[in-house]
Structure formats: C-alpha cells, structure tokens
Scaffold this motif. Structure first.
Motif, mmCIF file in Angstrom:
data_model
loop_
_atom_site.group_PDB
_atom_site.id
_atom_site.type_symbol
_atom_site.label_atom_id
_atom_site.label_comp_id
_atom_site.label_asym_id
_atom_site.label_seq_id
_atom_site.Cartn_x
_atom_site.Cartn_y
_atom_site.Cartn_z
ATOM 1 N N GLN A 1 1.163 3.197 -3.330
ATOM 2 C CA GLN A 1 0.889 1.864 -2.834
ATOM 3 C C GLN A 1 1.713 1.612 -1.573
ATOM 4 O OE1 GLN A 1 1.730 -1.269 -5.613
ATOM 5 N NE2 GLN A 1 0.912 -2.889 -4.293
ATOM 6 N N VAL A 2 1.073 0.927 -0.620
ATOM 7 C CA VAL A 2 1.773 0.599 0.621
ATOM 8 C C VAL A 2 2.891 -0.391 0.339
ATOM 9 C CG1 VAL A 2 1.527 -0.484 2.883
ATOM 10 C CG2 VAL A 2 -0.242 1.063 2.043
ATOM 11 N N GLN A 3 4.006 -0.224 1.004
ATOM 12 C CA GLN A 3 5.121 -1.162 0.913
ATOM 13 C C GLN A 3 5.350 -1.828 2.260
ATOM 14 O OE1 GLN A 3 8.316 1.354 -0.625
ATOM 15 N NE2 GLN A 3 7.992 0.511 -2.670
ATOM 16 N N LEU A 4 5.783 -3.097 2.203
ATOM 17 C CA LEU A 4 6.124 -3.857 3.402
ATOM 18 C C LEU A 4 7.605 -4.190 3.354
ATOM 19 C CD1 LEU A 4 3.118 -6.381 3.474
ATOM 20 C CD2 LEU A 4 3.304 -4.177 4.626
ATOM 21 N N VAL A 5 8.301 -3.965 4.461
ATOM 22 C CA VAL A 5 9.735 -4.227 4.531
ATOM 23 C C VAL A 5 10.012 -5.112 5.732
ATOM 24 C CG1 VAL A 5 12.037 -3.247 4.726
ATOM 25 C CG2 VAL A 5 10.264 -2.032 3.421
ATOM 26 N N GLU A 6 10.530 -6.314 5.469
ATOM 27 C CA GLU A 6 10.898 -7.238 6.540
ATOM 28 C C GLU A 6 12.341 -7.006 6.964
ATOM 29 O OE1 GLU A 6 8.366 -9.816 3.612
ATOM 30 O OE2 GLU A 6 9.917 -8.268 3.512
ATOM 31 N N ALA A 23 7.584 -3.852 8.596
ATOM 32 C CA ALA A 23 7.183 -2.460 8.712
ATOM 33 C C ALA A 23 6.433 -2.029 7.464
ATOM 34 C CB ALA A 23 8.409 -1.579 8.918
ATOM 35 N N ALA A 24 5.290 -1.383 7.669
ATOM 36 C CA ALA A 24 4.484 -0.900 6.551
ATOM 37 C C ALA A 24 4.655 0.607 6.384
ATOM 38 C CB ALA A 24 3.011 -1.225 6.781
ATOM 39 N N SER A 25 4.551 1.047 5.140
ATOM 40 C CA SER A 25 4.703 2.483 4.864
ATOM 41 C C SER A 25 3.413 3.246 5.130
ATOM 42 C CB SER A 25 5.133 2.685 3.410
ATOM 43 O OG SER A 25 4.184 2.107 2.524
ATOM 44 N N GLY A 26 2.323 2.515 5.452
ATOM 45 C CA GLY A 26 1.058 3.143 5.781
ATOM 46 C C GLY A 26 0.309 2.309 6.794
ATOM 47 N N SER A 27 -0.878 2.780 7.169
ATOM 48 C CA SER A 27 -1.647 2.102 8.225
ATOM 49 C C SER A 27 -2.464 0.955 7.668
ATOM 50 C CB SER A 27 -2.557 3.120 8.919
ATOM 51 O OG SER A 27 -1.801 4.164 9.477
ATOM 52 N N ILE A 28 -1.770 -0.008 7.083
ATOM 53 C CA ILE A 28 -2.459 -1.121 6.434
ATOM 54 C C ILE A 28 -2.897 -2.184 7.423
ATOM 55 C CG2 ILE A 28 -0.354 -2.433 5.975
ATOM 56 C CD1 ILE A 28 -1.521 -3.210 3.277
ATOM 57 N N PHE A 29 -2.162 -2.343 8.522
ATOM 58 C CA PHE A 29 -2.427 -3.446 9.441
ATOM 59 C C PHE A 29 -3.713 -3.263 10.236
ATOM 60 C CE2 PHE A 29 1.243 -5.185 7.974
ATOM 61 C CZ PHE A 29 2.436 -4.598 8.393
ATOM 62 N N LYS A 75 3.228 1.807 15.416
ATOM 63 C CA LYS A 75 4.477 1.760 14.638
ATOM 64 C C LYS A 75 4.261 1.144 13.255
ATOM 65 C CE LYS A 75 7.554 1.448 18.655
ATOM 66 N NZ LYS A 75 8.625 0.667 19.320
ATOM 67 N N ASN A 76 3.016 0.774 12.935
ATOM 68 C CA ASN A 76 2.726 0.118 11.649
ATOM 69 C C ASN A 76 3.657 -1.062 11.415
ATOM 70 O OD1 ASN A 76 0.639 1.917 10.957
ATOM 71 N ND2 ASN A 76 2.095 3.355 10.052
ATOM 72 N N THR A 77 3.825 -1.882 12.447
ATOM 73 C CA THR A 77 4.777 -2.990 12.381
ATOM 74 C C THR A 77 4.148 -4.262 12.944
ATOM 75 O OG1 THR A 77 6.638 -1.457 12.615
ATOM 76 C CG2 THR A 77 7.069 -3.781 13.060
ATOM 77 N N VAL A 100 -0.302 -7.091 -0.633
ATOM 78 C CA VAL A 100 1.091 -6.654 -0.791
ATOM 79 C C VAL A 100 2.025 -7.646 -0.107
ATOM 80 C CG1 VAL A 100 2.743 -4.807 -0.330
ATOM 81 C CG2 VAL A 100 0.346 -4.253 -0.849
ATOM 82 N N TRP A 101 3.108 -8.002 -0.815
ATOM 83 C CA TRP A 101 4.163 -8.845 -0.255
ATOM 84 C C TRP A 101 5.395 -7.997 0.037
ATOM 85 C CZ3 TRP A 101 3.701 -13.912 1.030
ATOM 86 C CH2 TRP A 101 2.643 -14.638 0.470
ATOM 87 N N GLY A 102 6.077 -8.369 1.116
ATOM 88 C CA GLY A 102 7.384 -7.791 1.340
ATOM 89 C C GLY A 102 8.432 -8.510 0.501
ATOM 90 N N GLN A 103 9.676 -8.068 0.623
ATOM 91 C CA GLN A 103 10.748 -8.632 -0.192
ATOM 92 C C GLN A 103 11.353 -9.886 0.426
ATOM 93 O OE1 GLN A 103 11.293 -6.295 2.007
ATOM 94 N NE2 GLN A 103 13.185 -6.922 3.001
#
Length: 111
Positions: A1-6, A23-29, A75-77, A100-103
């Motif tokens: 699963q893709v993760q989002l990190v703020e 920043a996403a761990s995959g090309s979700i954007f 940059k998937n950001t 998906v939500w970031g933290q």
C-alpha cells in the motif's frame, strides 16, 4: 500500500512562511487528486487545498491568496506553500490521496 509522509511543519511567527511536503512511496499523485487538510485542537478537520490529477487547484476561503498547492510528479511529492501565516492557521496538517492519509505535521503560528 502507498504511504504518504508529511514534513516541513514547525513553529513560525505571524506573517511568516512555511512549505509543507507530502511524499508518496509510489506514483499515486498521477492517478488521484490530492488534498491538504488541517485539524486544530477541538475543531473538525477541514480542507485547505486540493490539486486534481490534471493540475486544477482550489482552496478553502480562509487560505485563498496565502497558500499555494503544487505537485512534482517526478519526485512523487505534493507541496503546500503557506505565506502570511496567522495564529489561526495553527493545526496539524495532513495530506490525503487515493484513500490514504499521511500521519500529519504540526504547524504552530505564534510570537
């Protein structure tokens, strides 16, 4: 699963600026739109800004003219540039995309 990190939150004086990153761990954007939300203590989470996969942007009334959302697909950001910050902008800021939500990252505007 893709993760989002703020990242990018912190303490800033009124009138100052911060740039948040998601920043996403995959090309979700490139597949889904992305939103920045915020939640202040004791208040409901509210939408701050959104960017569609096609690049259309929109903003909450309280931040129009001060905040800018942008995206770097390579940059998937996704970014949130926040200018002319006010104490009422103090909140935890979250990004959301594709279910998906970031933290979250805390922004505190205070002198």
């Amino acid at each position: 699963q893709v993760q989002l990190v703020e990242s990018g939150g912190g303490l800033v004086q009124p009138g100052g600026s911060l740039r948040l990153s998601c920043a996403a761990s995959g090309s979700i954007f490139s597949i889904y739109g992305t939103g920045w939300y915020r939640q202040a203590t004791g208040k409901q989470r509210e939408l701050v800004a959104v960017i569609t996969k096609g690049g259309f942007t929109d903003y909450g009334d309280s931040v129009k003219g001060r905040f800018t959302i942008s995206r770097d697909n390579a940059k998937n950001t996704v970014y949130l540039q926040m200018n002319s910050l006010k104490p009422e902008d103090t909140a935890v800021y979250y990004c959301y995309s594709g279910g998906v939500w970031g933290q979250g990252t805390l922004v505190t505007v205070s002198s």
